[in-house]
Motif scaffolding. Structure first.
Motif, PDB file in Angstrom:
ATOM      1  N   ARG A   1       0.634  -1.140  -0.073  1.00 47.91           N
ATOM      2  CA  ARG A   1       0.021   0.061  -0.009  1.00 47.91           C
ATOM      3  C   ARG A   1       0.881   1.156   0.056  1.00 47.91           C
ATOM      4  N   ILE A   2       0.576   2.101  -0.864  1.00 48.27           N
ATOM      5  CA  ILE A   2       1.303   3.368  -1.045  1.00 48.27           C
ATOM      6  C   ILE A   2       0.288   4.567  -0.597  1.00 48.27           C
ATOM      7  N   THR A   3       0.688   5.411   0.265  1.00 49.91           N
ATOM      8  CA  THR A   3      -0.042   6.634   0.301  1.00 49.91           C
ATOM      9  C   THR A   3       0.475   7.990   0.616  1.00 49.91           C
ATOM     10  N   THR A   4       0.044   8.868   0.406  1.00 47.09           N
ATOM     11  CA  THR A   4       0.778  10.350   0.425  1.00 47.09           C
ATOM     12  C   THR A   4      -0.240  11.110   1.055  1.00 47.09           C
ATOM     13  N   PRO A   5       0.173  12.411   1.960  1.00 47.63           N
ATOM     14  CA  PRO A   5      -0.644  13.331   2.389  1.00 47.63           C
ATOM     15  C   PRO A   5      -1.461  13.897   1.479  1.00 47.63           C
ATOM     16  N   ASP A   6      -1.227  14.051   0.019  1.00 50.49           N
ATOM     17  CA  ASP A   6      -2.118  14.764  -0.940  1.00 50.49           C
ATOM     18  C   ASP A   6      -3.223  13.640  -1.269  1.00 50.49           C
TER      19      ASP A   6
ATOM     20  N   ASP B   1      -3.855   6.619  -2.465  1.00 53.26           N
ATOM     21  CA  ASP B   1      -4.015   5.359  -1.507  1.00 53.26           C
ATOM     22  C   ASP B   1      -4.304   4.489  -2.609  1.00 53.26           C
ATOM     23  N   LEU B   2      -3.059   3.628  -2.716  1.00 55.25           N
ATOM     24  CA  LEU B   2      -3.016   2.733  -3.815  1.00 55.25           C
ATOM     25  C   LEU B   2      -2.509   1.357  -3.466  1.00 55.25           C
ATOM     26  N   THR B   3      -3.355   0.133  -3.621  1.00 56.69           N
ATOM     27  CA  THR B   3      -2.816  -1.219  -3.217  1.00 56.69           C
ATOM     28  C   THR B   3      -2.515  -2.122  -4.473  1.00 56.69           C
ATOM     29  N   PHE B   4      -1.534  -2.810  -4.338  1.00 57.92           N
ATOM     30  CA  PHE B   4      -1.103  -3.794  -5.495  1.00 57.92           C
ATOM     31  C   PHE B   4      -0.263  -4.818  -4.919  1.00 57.92           C
ATOM     32  N   ARG B   5      -0.035  -5.850  -5.659  1.00 59.65           N
ATOM     33  CA  ARG B   5       0.695  -7.090  -5.650  1.00 59.65           C
ATOM     34  C   ARG B   5       1.794  -7.188  -6.513  1.00 59.65           C
ATOM     35  N   ILE B   6       3.083  -7.641  -6.280  1.00 56.52           N
ATOM     36  CA  ILE B   6       3.881  -7.984  -6.845  1.00 56.52           C
ATOM     37  C   ILE B   6       3.833  -9.479  -7.463  1.00 56.52           C
ATOM     38  N   GLY B   7       3.572 -10.314  -7.105  1.00 57.28           N
ATOM     39  CA  GLY B   7       3.672 -11.738  -7.435  1.00 57.28           C
ATOM     40  C   GLY B   7       5.070 -12.146  -7.874  1.00 57.28           C
ATOM     41  N   ASN B   8       5.195 -12.705  -8.968  1.00 52.04           N
ATOM     42  CA  ASN B   8       6.459 -13.229  -9.621  1.00 52.04           C
ATOM     43  C   ASN B   8       7.091 -12.278 -10.385  1.00 52.04           C
ATOM     44  N   ARG B   9       6.534 -11.117 -10.720  1.00 50.36           N
ATOM     45  CA  ARG B   9       7.135 -10.187 -11.530  1.00 50.36           C
ATOM     46  C   ARG B   9       8.501  -9.627 -11.089  1.00 50.36           C
ATOM     47  N   PRO B  10       9.563  -9.634 -12.465  1.00 45.57           N
ATOM     48  CA  PRO B  10      10.962  -9.364 -12.138  1.00 45.57           C
ATOM     49  C   PRO B  10      11.061  -7.961 -11.664  1.00 45.57           C
ATOM     50  N   PHE B  11      11.994  -7.960 -10.566  1.00 49.66           N
ATOM     51  CA  PHE B  11      12.479  -6.618 -10.145  1.00 49.66           C
ATOM     52  C   PHE B  11      13.790  -5.971 -10.930  1.00 49.66           C
TER      53      PHE B  11
ATOM     54  N   ASN C   1       6.931  12.487  -0.650  1.00 47.69           N
ATOM     55  CA  ASN C   1       6.399  12.250   0.620  1.00 47.69           C
ATOM     56  C   ASN C   1       5.774  10.957   0.667  1.00 47.69           C
ATOM     57  N   ALA C   2       5.967   9.937  -0.107  1.00 47.66           N
ATOM     58  CA  ALA C   2       4.932   8.627   0.108  1.00 47.66           C
ATOM     59  C   ALA C   2       5.530   7.881   1.075  1.00 47.66           C
ATOM     60  N   LYS C   3       4.412   7.100   1.687  1.00 48.09           N
ATOM     61  CA  LYS C   3       4.955   6.038   2.789  1.00 48.09           C
ATOM     62  C   LYS C   3       4.298   4.834   2.227  1.00 48.09           C
ATOM     63  N   ILE C   4       5.206   3.662   2.481  1.00 42.66           N
ATOM     64  CA  ILE C   4       4.908   2.442   1.811  1.00 42.66           C
ATOM     65  C   ILE C   4       4.838   1.395   2.831  1.00 42.66           C
ATOM     66  N   GLU C   5       3.711   0.652   2.826  1.00 42.47           N
ATOM     67  CA  GLU C   5       3.389  -0.466   3.829  1.00 42.47           C
ATOM     68  C   GLU C   5       3.287  -1.731   3.079  1.00 42.47           C
ATOM     69  N   VAL C   6       3.853  -3.020   3.709  1.00 43.30           N
ATOM     70  CA  VAL C   6       3.629  -4.075   3.300  1.00 43.30           C
ATOM     71  C   VAL C   6       3.043  -4.774   4.390  1.00 43.30           C
ATOM     72  N   LYS C   7       1.910  -5.491   4.034  1.00 47.51           N
ATOM     73  CA  LYS C   7       0.912  -6.091   5.249  1.00 47.51           C
ATOM     74  C   LYS C   7       1.070  -5.379   6.485  1.00 47.51           C
ATOM     75  N   GLY C   8       0.537  -3.933   6.193  1.00 47.83           N
ATOM     76  CA  GLY C   8       0.595  -2.940   7.402  1.00 47.83           C
ATOM     77  C   GLY C   8       1.666  -2.537   8.127  1.00 47.83           C
ATOM     78  N   LYS C   9       2.807  -3.088   7.501  1.00 44.03           N
ATOM     79  CA  LYS C   9       3.876  -2.504   8.547  1.00 44.03           C
ATOM     80  C   LYS C   9       4.735  -1.749   7.332  1.00 44.03           C
ATOM     81  N   PRO C  10       5.606  -0.781   7.731  1.00 42.95           N
ATOM     82  CA  PRO C  10       6.282   0.204   6.893  1.00 42.95           C
ATOM     83  C   PRO C  10       7.543  -0.274   6.411  1.00 42.95           C
ATOM     84  N   LEU C  11       7.811  -0.170   5.188  1.00 52.81           N
ATOM     85  CA  LEU C  11       8.757  -0.652   4.378  1.00 52.81           C
ATOM     86  C   LEU C  11       9.989   0.389   4.547  1.00 52.81           C
TER      87      LEU C  11
END
Length: 197
Positions: free
Chosen positions: A19-24, A27-37, A184-194
């Motif tokens: 989940r990525i959120t910003t003060p502006d 509020d976006l959620t997504f999954r990566i799955g097996n996509r390459p980084f 100023n984005a905040k990134i969370e994975v399963k509710g915990k900050p990255l």
């Protein structure tokens, strides 16, 4: 050190959902799955090139610092809030883009919304598709004088984009690409900050 930090982030991000959120209002959620980084960590060795999975893996950029991935398109849901952007010469303010399963389903702007609509219409379906996430990891690249460092490669910076993501192993085609930057984005994975160094 940057490469090791990226590897730790990859493990965390794959565990999703992200989940990525910003003060502006993003509020976006997504999954990566097996996509390459794609790791822009400066390693241009022959060994690394042999392990390339997608086209962009053969483009090693300096300065180093960004971790890129195209999320699973049908997993992208929520709002992308962009304070302002120049779109084909017009300044548009207060942009909100709403995505459902990776596709733009609604949009608005507080100023110059007609220019936003014209921009989306002009660039067609790729402009209405979520493209990728880029996360910055380089602690030596800091914002200065109101400008972000090299395409948001600085530590903790976020880049999100619309359009064609073939070079990252995604499913969107059409050639169009447009990046937006979120210092100023905040990134969370399963509710915990990255945690990014």
């Amino acid at each position: 050190a940057i490469s090791a930090a990226m590897d730790r982030a990859i493990t965390t991000l794959r565990a999703g959902p992200v989940r990525i959120t910003t003060p502006d209002g993003t509020d976006l959620t997504f999954r990566i799955g097996n996509r390459p980084f794609n790791k822009q960590d400066g390693d241009a060795s022959a060994e690394r090139m042999k392990a390339a999975k997608v086209r962009v893996d053969r483009e090693i950029e300096l300065p180093v610092g960004v971790l890129r991935v195209a999320p699973l398109e049908d997993s992208v849901n929520g709002h992308l809030a962009i304070p302002y952007a120049r779109l084909d010469g017009a300044i548009v303010s207060g942009i909100t883009l709403t995505f459902t399963k990776g596709k733009l389903t609604a949009f608005s702007a507080t100023e110059n919304e007609e220019a936003l609509k014209a921009y989306l219409d002009r660039h067609g379906d790729p402009a209405r598709a979520f493209r990728e996430i880029g996360l910055g990891f380089n602690p030596r690249l800091a914002p200065a004088y109101g400008a972000l460092p090299y395409f948001a490669y600085g530590s903790g910076l976020v880049r999100m984009s619309l359009g064609d993501n073939e070079e990252l192993g995604g499913a969107v085609r059409g050639g169009f690409r447009r990046w937006f930057f979120f210092p100023n984005a905040k990134i969370e994975v399963k509710g915990k900050p990255l945690l990014v160094p």
